[in-house]
Write a protein that holds these residues in place. Structure first.
Motif, short mmCIF file in Angstrom:
data_model
loop_
_atom_site.label_atom_id
_atom_site.label_comp_id
_atom_site.label_asym_id
_atom_site.label_seq_id
_atom_site.Cartn_x
_atom_site.Cartn_y
_atom_site.Cartn_z
N MET A 1 0.82 -1.21 0.00
CA MET A 1 0.00 0.00 0.00
C MET A 1 0.86 1.27 0.00
O MET A 1 0.36 2.34 -0.33
CB MET A 1 -0.90 0.03 1.23
CG MET A 1 -1.89 -1.12 1.34
SD MET A 1 -2.83 -0.95 2.88
CE MET A 1 -3.79 -2.48 2.84
N PHE A 2 2.14 1.12 0.36
CA PHE A 2 3.00 2.29 0.52
C PHE A 2 4.20 2.30 -0.41
O PHE A 2 4.62 3.35 -0.87
CB PHE A 2 3.48 2.36 1.98
CG PHE A 2 2.37 2.47 2.98
CD1 PHE A 2 1.84 3.71 3.31
CD2 PHE A 2 1.85 1.34 3.59
CE1 PHE A 2 0.81 3.83 4.23
CE2 PHE A 2 0.82 1.44 4.51
CZ PHE A 2 0.30 2.69 4.83
N TRP A 3 4.77 1.14 -0.68
CA TRP A 3 5.97 1.09 -1.51
C TRP A 3 6.19 -0.34 -2.00
O TRP A 3 5.92 -1.27 -1.24
CB TRP A 3 7.20 1.57 -0.72
CG TRP A 3 8.37 1.81 -1.61
CD1 TRP A 3 9.44 0.97 -1.82
CD2 TRP A 3 8.58 2.94 -2.46
NE1 TRP A 3 10.30 1.51 -2.73
CE2 TRP A 3 9.79 2.73 -3.14
CE3 TRP A 3 7.86 4.11 -2.71
CZ2 TRP A 3 10.30 3.64 -4.05
CZ3 TRP A 3 8.36 5.03 -3.61
CH2 TRP A 3 9.57 4.78 -4.26
N PRO A 4 6.65 -0.53 -3.26
CA PRO A 4 6.90 0.50 -4.28
C PRO A 4 5.62 0.89 -5.00
O PRO A 4 4.56 0.31 -4.75
CB PRO A 4 7.87 -0.23 -5.22
CG PRO A 4 7.44 -1.67 -5.14
CD PRO A 4 7.04 -1.88 -3.70
N PRO A 5 5.69 1.84 -5.93
CA PRO A 5 4.49 2.21 -6.70
C PRO A 5 3.96 1.01 -7.48
O PRO A 5 4.74 0.22 -8.02
CB PRO A 5 5.00 3.31 -7.65
CG PRO A 5 6.22 3.86 -6.98
CD PRO A 5 6.84 2.70 -6.27
N PRO A 6 2.65 0.82 -7.53
CA PRO A 6 2.09 -0.35 -8.21
C PRO A 6 2.22 -0.23 -9.72
O PRO A 6 2.29 0.86 -10.28
CB PRO A 6 0.62 -0.33 -7.78
CG PRO A 6 0.34 1.11 -7.48
CD PRO A 6 1.62 1.67 -6.92
N THR A 7 2.24 -1.38 -10.38
CA THR A 7 2.38 -1.38 -11.84
C THR A 7 1.20 -0.72 -12.52
O THR A 7 1.37 -0.12 -13.59
CB THR A 7 2.54 -2.82 -12.34
OG1 THR A 7 1.41 -3.61 -11.88
CG2 THR A 7 3.82 -3.44 -11.80
N TRP A 8 -0.01 -0.84 -11.94
CA TRP A 8 -1.17 -0.25 -12.61
C TRP A 8 -1.16 1.27 -12.60
O TRP A 8 -1.91 1.91 -13.33
CB TRP A 8 -2.48 -0.77 -12.00
CG TRP A 8 -2.60 -0.67 -10.51
CD1 TRP A 8 -2.42 -1.68 -9.61
CD2 TRP A 8 -2.97 0.47 -9.73
NE1 TRP A 8 -2.64 -1.24 -8.33
CE2 TRP A 8 -2.98 0.07 -8.37
CE3 TRP A 8 -3.29 1.79 -10.05
CZ2 TRP A 8 -3.28 0.96 -7.33
CZ3 TRP A 8 -3.59 2.67 -9.01
CH2 TRP A 8 -3.59 2.26 -7.68
N LEU A 9 -0.25 1.87 -11.81
CA LEU A 9 -0.12 3.32 -11.81
C LEU A 9 0.79 3.79 -12.93
O LEU A 9 0.83 4.98 -13.24
CB LEU A 9 0.42 3.79 -10.46
CG LEU A 9 0.35 5.28 -10.14
CD1 LEU A 9 -1.09 5.75 -10.07
CD2 LEU A 9 1.07 5.59 -8.85
N MET A 10 1.50 2.87 -13.55
CA MET A 10 2.50 3.21 -14.57
C MET A 10 1.95 3.15 -15.99
O MET A 10 2.68 3.36 -16.93
CB MET A 10 3.70 2.28 -14.47
CG MET A 10 4.23 2.07 -13.07
SD MET A 10 4.87 3.55 -12.32
CE MET A 10 5.64 2.84 -10.86
N GLY A 11 0.65 2.79 -16.15
CA GLY A 11 0.10 2.58 -17.48
C GLY A 11 -0.14 3.85 -18.24
O GLY A 11 0.13 4.96 -17.78
N ASP A 12 -0.69 3.70 -19.43
CA ASP A 12 -0.95 4.85 -20.30
C ASP A 12 -1.91 5.83 -19.68
O ASP A 12 -1.82 7.05 -19.90
CB ASP A 12 -1.49 4.39 -21.65
CG ASP A 12 -0.49 3.56 -22.42
OD1 ASP A 12 0.72 3.71 -22.15
OD2 ASP A 12 -0.91 2.76 -23.28
N GLN A 13 -2.88 5.32 -18.86
CA GLN A 13 -3.88 6.21 -18.32
C GLN A 13 -3.29 7.16 -17.29
O GLN A 13 -3.87 8.17 -16.95
CB GLN A 13 -5.00 5.42 -17.65
CG GLN A 13 -4.63 4.75 -16.32
CD GLN A 13 -3.90 3.45 -16.52
OE1 GLN A 13 -3.67 3.03 -17.65
NE2 GLN A 13 -3.49 2.83 -15.43
#
Length: 426
Positions: free
Chosen positions: A409-421
């Motif tokens: 929940m805190f680290w690292p940033p999730p992969t779904w935050l790195m997408g095109d959107q």
């Protein structure tokens, strides 16, 4: 199908209904997202009033109008947001991630901070987006706090790192008109005004060492080193109520206020159980661990503020609670907050995530700095096992690294935050 075609478009909802809905939105962020749906919704609901503009400069302690080199301070807002992955409505195991950001002097520009300290994260993963489109996610503001940094002598340079002498700063609800705040510095409580007249710093009782302060229910609520809770009117600063220590044995303990579900809680890290290993050191306004390899036992207690019943001397009482239901409390010097695990698979409530801020005496005596790593120490607490999880139910504890569902929940940033959107404009 014909019935579906005849349904009214969302943009055609009556203006009075839209206004009624907007009145139930509980944050400025939610209003902005509401207005962003379409032009009809935007024209039906006015822009929410802006909170006090930050960053904001504040004069130094002491009145030195002619001396040069006297530092001033820059106050910035820190916000913790909970970002849910796209498609969260249909997810049975909803995933979310907490991000802590700090406002900068540039509009709509933020620094990403470590979730466990005030240090900006300078080495984010290469795939982390430079911009976030908040309409692509479900975004909730979890808590808003403030950092105070000391400015360099040259006003054109950036500010220094956070001032370690400032433990907490909290503003009055009507800050725009009152221009006042309360600061805990070296354990002392200060009232700070920024109206430009005279010395902005005024100290309260210097014999008391304060640990935390909250603005709640129109009052500044403070707790000291020994657990005595005081409530002051946020406008007049007059003392309205004093609650004697909640501990059976009044001892020096770490204490944090947490707001959860409309209630105020006090979280106490009980250091009485390890008084032979840990002691309070006024010079650094913190706790020191004696030399030795024995681990410090961890124990927390939680108290809830409730109205008194009957003819009590105090208006409010504090009762110990042992069950937080699905809530998790996050506590640290920088900011504390709560969140629900109801929709998070693999995570359960009734626990406390904490940052262990006890200093080792050998580092203090030798004036050693912790060894810097590739990311300049902003995640030092996490990498050195100083972030832990305490279970209120069975009184167990361990490093947060041992609980991957919570750590994620805190680290690292999730992969779904790195997408095109996530790469479109914010």
């Amino acid at each position: 199908m014909a019935a579906c075609r005849q349904r009214s478009c969302w943009s055609q909802l009556p203006r009075d209904l839209l206004s009624c809905i907007a009145q139930h939105l509980d944050s400025r962020l939610h209003v902005l997202r509401f207005r962003a749906v379409c032009s009809s919704w935007r024209s039906s609901v006015p822009l929410p009033p802006k909170s006090p503009s930050f960053p904001k400069q504040l004069g130094s302690r002491g009145n030195y109008p002619t001396r040069k080199g006297i530092p001033s301070f820059l106050i910035s807002r820190m916000n913790v947001y909970r970002i849910c992955r796209p498609g969260f409505e249909a997810a049975s195991d909803q995933k979310f991630w907490f991000i802590k950001v700090e406002e900068t002097k540039e509009p709509n520009k933020f620094k990403v901070l470590s979730p466990f300290s005030r240090h900006p994260i300078k080495s984010m993963p290469p795939s982390f987006p430079k911009e976030l489109n908040l309409l692509s996610f479900c975004v909730e503001e979890t808590v808003s706090a403030f950092s105070i940094r000391q400015r360099r002598e040259d006003p054109d340079t950036d500010v220094d790192d956070h001032n370690p002498l400032i433990r907490k700063i909290t503003f009055a609800s009507d800050f725009i008109s009152s221009r006042s705040a309360v600061v805990i510095s070296r354990g002392n409580l200060w009232r700070v005004t920024s109206d430009g007249n005279g010395n902005p710093w005024n100290k309260f009782n210097s014999n008391i060492k304060f640990r935390d302060i909250a603005n709640f229910d129109g009052k500044f609520v403070t707790v000291d080193l020994y657990g005595i809770i005081s409530e002051r009117d946020e406008n007049t600063f007059s003392l309205e109520e004093v609650r004697s220590t909640l501990d059976q044995t009044a001892s020096e303990c770490e204490r944090y206020f947490v707001e959860s579900c409309g209630h105020l809680y006090l979280v106490v890290r009980d250091l009485y159980i390890c008084s032979d290993q840990v002691y309070y050191y006024p010079k650094i306004d913190g706790f020191i661990k004696e030399t030795g390899d024995d681990p410090v036992p961890v124990k927390f207690r939680v108290y809830k503020r409730i109205p008194c019943s009957g003819d009590e001397q105090n208006e409010y009482d504090w009762v110990e609670v042992t069950d937080l239901s699905d809530q998790v409390f996050f506590v640290s010097t920088d900011c504390s907050f709560s969140f629900s695990t109801q929709d998070s698979k693999g995570c359960h409530g009734n626990c406390i995530i904490y940052v262990d801020e006890i200093t080792d005496v050998e580092h203090l005596e030798n004036k050693e700095r912790y060894e810097e790593d590739d990311d300049n120490n902003e995640l030092w607490h996490l990498k050195n096992g100083r972030v832990g999880l305490f279970n209120l139910a069975d009184q167990s504890s361990g490093s947060l690294a041992l609980f991957p569902e919570y750590l994620a929940m805190f680290w690292p940033p999730p992969t779904w935050l790195m997408g095109d959107q996530a790469s479109s404009s914010s």
